[in-house]
Design a protein around this motif. Structure first.
Motif, PDB file in Angstrom:
ATOM      1  N   ASP A  27     -35.784 -47.084  50.479  1.00  0.00           N
ATOM      2  CA  ASP A  27     -34.752 -48.120  50.370  1.00  0.00           C
ATOM      3  C   ASP A  27     -35.290 -49.434  49.807  1.00  0.00           C
ATOM      4  OD1 ASP A  27     -36.202 -48.331  52.688  1.00  0.00           O
ATOM      5  OD2 ASP A  27     -34.542 -48.874  53.980  1.00  0.00           O
ATOM      6  N   PRO A  32     -34.670 -52.191  54.721  1.00  0.00           N
ATOM      7  CA  PRO A  32     -34.185 -52.486  56.076  1.00  0.00           C
ATOM      8  C   PRO A  32     -34.817 -51.552  57.108  1.00  0.00           C
ATOM      9  CG  PRO A  32     -32.340 -52.206  54.532  1.00  0.00           C
ATOM     10  CD  PRO A  32     -33.580 -51.788  53.804  1.00  0.00           C
ATOM     11  N   ALA A  50     -39.850 -63.267  37.282  1.00  0.00           N
ATOM     12  CA  ALA A  50     -39.646 -62.453  36.071  1.00  0.00           C
ATOM     13  C   ALA A  50     -38.197 -62.607  35.612  1.00  0.00           C
ATOM     14  CB  ALA A  50     -39.944 -60.996  36.373  1.00  0.00           C
ATOM     15  N   LEU A  78     -39.495 -53.760  26.088  1.00  0.00           N
ATOM     16  CA  LEU A  78     -39.428 -52.304  26.269  1.00  0.00           C
ATOM     17  C   LEU A  78     -38.295 -51.774  25.407  1.00  0.00           C
ATOM     18  CD1 LEU A  78     -39.670 -52.350  30.175  1.00  0.00           C
ATOM     19  CD2 LEU A  78     -41.534 -52.003  28.578  1.00  0.00           C
ATOM     20  N   ILE A  89     -39.038 -58.461  29.759  1.00  0.00           N
ATOM     21  CA  ILE A  89     -39.473 -58.925  31.084  1.00  0.00           C
ATOM     22  C   ILE A  89     -40.431 -60.084  30.820  1.00  0.00           C
ATOM     23  CG2 ILE A  89     -40.587 -58.325  33.265  1.00  0.00           C
ATOM     24  CD1 ILE A  89     -39.906 -55.385  32.583  1.00  0.00           C
ATOM     25  N   GLY A 150     -42.076 -44.977  47.987  1.00  0.00           N
ATOM     26  CA  GLY A 150     -41.813 -45.905  46.882  1.00  0.00           C
ATOM     27  C   GLY A 150     -42.049 -47.351  47.286  1.00  0.00           C
ATOM     28  N   ASP A 151     -41.222 -48.247  46.712  1.00  0.00           N
ATOM     29  CA  ASP A 151     -41.406 -49.681  46.955  1.00  0.00           C
ATOM     30  C   ASP A 151     -41.262 -50.063  48.429  1.00  0.00           C
ATOM     31  OD1 ASP A 151     -41.759 -50.029  44.250  1.00  0.00           O
ATOM     32  OD2 ASP A 151     -40.432 -51.769  44.123  1.00  0.00           O
ATOM     33  N   PRO A 158     -45.113 -56.081  38.182  1.00  0.00           N
ATOM     34  CA  PRO A 158     -44.729 -55.173  37.085  1.00  0.00           C
ATOM     35  C   PRO A 158     -45.602 -55.274  35.839  1.00  0.00           C
ATOM     36  CG  PRO A 158     -43.181 -56.993  37.221  1.00  0.00           C
ATOM     37  CD  PRO A 158     -44.125 -57.155  38.369  1.00  0.00           C
ATOM     38  N   GLY A 161     -46.336 -51.967  34.553  1.00  0.00           N
ATOM     39  CA  GLY A 161     -45.203 -51.031  34.536  1.00  0.00           C
ATOM     40  C   GLY A 161     -45.505 -49.753  35.302  1.00  0.00           C
ATOM     41  N   GLN A 162     -46.043 -49.883  36.513  1.00  0.00           N
ATOM     42  CA  GLN A 162     -46.489 -48.694  37.247  1.00  0.00           C
ATOM     43  C   GLN A 162     -45.758 -48.453  38.569  1.00  0.00           C
ATOM     44  OE1 GLN A 162     -48.761 -46.238  36.345  1.00  0.00           O
ATOM     45  NE2 GLN A 162     -48.317 -47.195  34.386  1.00  0.00           N
ATOM     46  N   LEU A 164     -42.637 -47.700  39.514  1.00  0.00           N
ATOM     47  CA  LEU A 164     -41.813 -46.491  39.604  1.00  0.00           C
ATOM     48  C   LEU A 164     -42.690 -45.239  39.533  1.00  0.00           C
ATOM     49  CD1 LEU A 164     -38.932 -45.331  39.745  1.00  0.00           C
ATOM     50  CD2 LEU A 164     -38.924 -45.305  37.263  1.00  0.00           C
ATOM     51  N   ASN A 165     -43.706 -45.287  38.637  1.00  0.00           N
ATOM     52  CA  ASN A 165     -44.600 -44.124  38.501  1.00  0.00           C
ATOM     53  C   ASN A 165     -45.282 -43.785  39.825  1.00  0.00           C
ATOM     54  OD1 ASN A 165     -43.971 -44.007  35.854  1.00  0.00           O
ATOM     55  ND2 ASN A 165     -45.870 -44.876  35.087  1.00  0.00           N
TER      56      ASN A 165
HETATM   57  C1  LIG Z   1     -39.008 -57.062  36.607  1.00  0.00           C
HETATM   58  C2  LIG Z   1     -39.505 -55.690  36.979  1.00  0.00           C
HETATM   59  C3  LIG Z   1     -39.927 -54.803  35.993  1.00  0.00           C
HETATM   60  C4  LIG Z   1     -40.420 -53.531  36.315  1.00  0.00           C
HETATM   61  N1  LIG Z   1     -40.853 -52.690  35.327  1.00  0.00           N
HETATM   62  C5  LIG Z   1     -41.346 -51.475  35.647  1.00  0.00           C
HETATM   63  C6  LIG Z   1     -41.799 -50.573  34.637  1.00  0.00           C
HETATM   64  O1  LIG Z   1     -41.773 -50.875  33.444  1.00  0.00           O
HETATM   65  N2  LIG Z   1     -42.285 -49.356  35.033  1.00  0.00           N
HETATM   66  C7  LIG Z   1     -42.348 -48.982  36.346  1.00  0.00           C
HETATM   67  O2  LIG Z   1     -42.822 -47.865  36.647  1.00  0.00           O
HETATM   68  N3  LIG Z   1     -41.917 -49.813  37.322  1.00  0.00           N
HETATM   69  C8  LIG Z   1     -41.418 -51.040  37.005  1.00  0.00           C
HETATM   70  N4  LIG Z   1     -40.977 -51.885  37.987  1.00  0.00           N
HETATM   71  C9  LIG Z   1     -41.044 -51.433  39.379  1.00  0.00           C
HETATM   72  C10 LIG Z   1     -39.874 -50.494  39.685  1.00  0.00           C
HETATM   73  O3  LIG Z   1     -38.652 -51.129  39.376  1.00  0.00           O
HETATM   74  C11 LIG Z   1     -39.927 -50.149  41.166  1.00  0.00           C
HETATM   75  O4  LIG Z   1     -41.229 -49.730  41.521  1.00  0.00           O
HETATM   76  C12 LIG Z   1     -38.957 -49.011  41.465  1.00  0.00           C
HETATM   77  O5  LIG Z   1     -37.631 -49.377  41.126  1.00  0.00           O
HETATM   78  C13 LIG Z   1     -39.020 -48.668  42.955  1.00  0.00           C
HETATM   79  O6  LIG Z   1     -38.152 -47.600  43.201  1.00  0.00           O
HETATM   80  P1  LIG Z   1     -37.630 -47.334  44.670  1.00  0.00           P
HETATM   81  O7  LIG Z   1     -36.672 -46.199  44.531  1.00  0.00           O
HETATM   82  O8  LIG Z   1     -38.767 -47.217  45.607  1.00  0.00           O
HETATM   83  O9  LIG Z   1     -36.853 -48.667  45.092  1.00  0.00           O
HETATM   84  P2  LIG Z   1     -35.531 -49.336  44.403  1.00  0.00           P
HETATM   85  O10 LIG Z   1     -35.491 -49.080  42.935  1.00  0.00           O
HETATM   86  O11 LIG Z   1     -35.527 -50.760  44.883  1.00  0.00           O
HETATM   87  O12 LIG Z   1     -34.353 -48.538  45.065  1.00  0.00           O
HETATM   88  C14 LIG Z   1     -34.017 -48.675  46.428  1.00  0.00           C
HETATM   89  C15 LIG Z   1     -32.564 -48.273  46.580  1.00  0.00           C
HETATM   90  O13 LIG Z   1     -32.230 -48.229  47.967  1.00  0.00           O
HETATM   91  C16 LIG Z   1     -30.942 -48.771  48.115  1.00  0.00           C
HETATM   92  N5  LIG Z   1     -30.773 -49.242  49.499  1.00  0.00           N
HETATM   93  C17 LIG Z   1     -31.401 -50.260  50.128  1.00  0.00           C
HETATM   94  N6  LIG Z   1     -30.961 -50.384  51.383  1.00  0.00           N
HETATM   95  C18 LIG Z   1     -30.038 -49.414  51.572  1.00  0.00           C
HETATM   96  C19 LIG Z   1     -29.227 -49.016  52.672  1.00  0.00           C
HETATM   97  N7  LIG Z   1     -29.271 -49.644  53.847  1.00  0.00           N
HETATM   98  N8  LIG Z   1     -28.392 -47.975  52.502  1.00  0.00           N
HETATM   99  C20 LIG Z   1     -28.331 -47.315  51.317  1.00  0.00           C
HETATM  100  N9  LIG Z   1     -29.082 -47.642  50.241  1.00  0.00           N
HETATM  101  C21 LIG Z   1     -29.913 -48.678  50.371  1.00  0.00           C
HETATM  102  C22 LIG Z   1     -30.884 -49.903  47.097  1.00  0.00           C
HETATM  103  O14 LIG Z   1     -29.554 -50.247  46.796  1.00  0.00           O
HETATM  104  C23 LIG Z   1     -31.598 -49.258  45.913  1.00  0.00           C
HETATM  105  O15 LIG Z   1     -30.718 -48.550  45.088  1.00  0.00           O
HETATM  106  C24 LIG Z   1     -40.480 -53.148  37.674  1.00  0.00           C
HETATM  107  C25 LIG Z   1     -40.044 -54.040  38.681  1.00  0.00           C
HETATM  108  C26 LIG Z   1     -39.564 -55.302  38.338  1.00  0.00           C
HETATM  109  C27 LIG Z   1     -39.104 -56.253  39.434  1.00  0.00           C
END
Ligand SMILES: Cc1cc2nc3c(=O)[nH]c(=O)nc-3n(C[C@H](O)[C@H](O)[C@H](O)COP(=O)(O)OP(=O)(O)OC[C@H]3O[C@@H](n4cnc5c(N)ncnc54)[C@H](O)[C@@H]3O)c2cc1C
Length: 255
Positions: A27, A32, A50, A78, A89, A150-151, A158, A161-162, A164-165
């Motif tokens: 999440d 949360p 950013a 990108l 970015i 994940g995060d 960022p 850009g790693q 998501l990977n």
């Molecule tokens: C400016 C920027 C640029 C980036 N560029 C890159 C890049 O080029 N390459 C790369 O690999 N990474 C990049 N990243 C990092 C990447 O965006 C994150 O690492 C990735 O999105 C994390 O994925 P995640 O699914 O763990 O979390 P998130 O993408 O944050 O997804 C979490 C999800 O959980 C949902 N959620 C939260 N709470 C609840 C709840 N209570 N109930 C239901 N749903 C909920 C949210 O709405 C969201 O959809 C970048 C980040 C930033 C800020």
């Protein structure tokens, strides 16, 4: 959510209950679920913001991504499917972000084009989204039958850009481990599996967090000696096909 010895029950916003052997919490950075579990978390700020938006550019991107390491922070473009549209970015120090955010479109466009000119003239096509940049690391990302992915468990700058990977790496490792536990008839949602998963992922997560953190500091540093060493290092990598291959493979999660 309610955890018992055998299962976990999660309630959504409408009160609907979902029962399973494990709750995998992906999440996001502000998770949360992580807050509810009160897992010890190390968090730090980069004191940078950013700006994220799309631009139209007069020269085609040829599917190339660019990153300029500017003294105030990295600037990346990108490519999108449209050859003349890229996502930007643009990282700036926090204290410079507000004037840039509130600036009128024409002045913003002028500063943007003074900052980056590889793709010809840039014209923003979307509004400017801003993200305060920070990192976080949860050393033990699980409790009872709940595992952070994940995060929610590790967020990084960022610059490389790693983020998501690394999150996708979590999913692949967990899937493999769960399959193995299922074949052996073991508990697929318990602390034993989560502990093994965390051990397996620790090196990749720490290595990438450390690398991105040091990249940011290395490229924002004003020391002449350090900048000279950094530039020499980049030249060596640029001239060595072997090193270049190593770094691109690593960035794609293949090394
Ligand atoms: C400016 C920027 C640029 C980036 N560029 C890159 C890049 O080029 N390459 C790369 O690999 N990474 C990049 N990243 C990092 C990447 O965006 C994150 O690492 C990735 O999105 C994390 O994925 P995640 O699914 O763990 O979390 P998130 O993408 O944050 O997804 C979490 C999800 O959980 C949902 N959620 C939260 N709470 C609840 C709840 N209570 N109930 C239901 N749903 C909920 C949210 O709405 C969201 O959809 C970048 C980040 C930033 C800020």
């Amino acid at each position: 959510f309610i955890c018992t010895h055998h299962d976990v029950t999660v309630f959504d916003a409408n009160g609907t209950e979902i029962k399973g052997t494990a709750c995998l919490a992906a999440d996001g950075k502000f998770s949360p679920i992580r807050h509810k579990l009160a897992l010890p978390t190390r968090e730090w700020s980069y004191d940078q913001i950013a700006f994220v938006f799309n631009v139209h550019h007069t020269k085609p991107h040829h599917n190339f991504a660019y990153e300029a390491f500017l003294p105030k922070g990295p600037f990346a473009s990108l490519p999108t499917v449209d050859p003349n549209v890229s996502s930007i970015i643009w990282t700036v120090p926090t204290k410079e972000a507000l004037p840039l955010k509130e600036m009128d479109d024409a002045s913003f466009c002028t500063i943007l084009n003074d900052t980056f000119n590889i793709l010809g003239t840039l014209t923003p096509t979307t509004s400017r989204w801003t993200y305060p940049l920070s990192g976080l690391l949860v050393s033990k990302p699980y409790k009872e039958r709940i595992l952070l992915l994940g995060d929610a468990a590790h967020a990084m700058h960022p610059v490389a850009g790693q983020g998501l990977n690394v999150g996708i790496g979590d999913v692949i490792a967990l899937g493999d481990l769960m399959q193995r536990y299922r074949k052996l008839g073991l508990d697929m949602g318990g602390v034993t599996l989560f502990r093994e998963f965390s051990k397996q992922r620790r090196f990749d997560v720490l290595a990438m967090t450390f690398t991105t953190d040091h990249l940011v500091r290395l490229f924002s540093n004003h020391s002449i000696t350090l900048n000279f060493m950094r530039d020499q290092g980049l030249k060596i990598v640029d001239r060595s096909p072997l090193l270049k291959r190593f770094f691109t493979q690593k960035a794609m999660g293949k090394a």
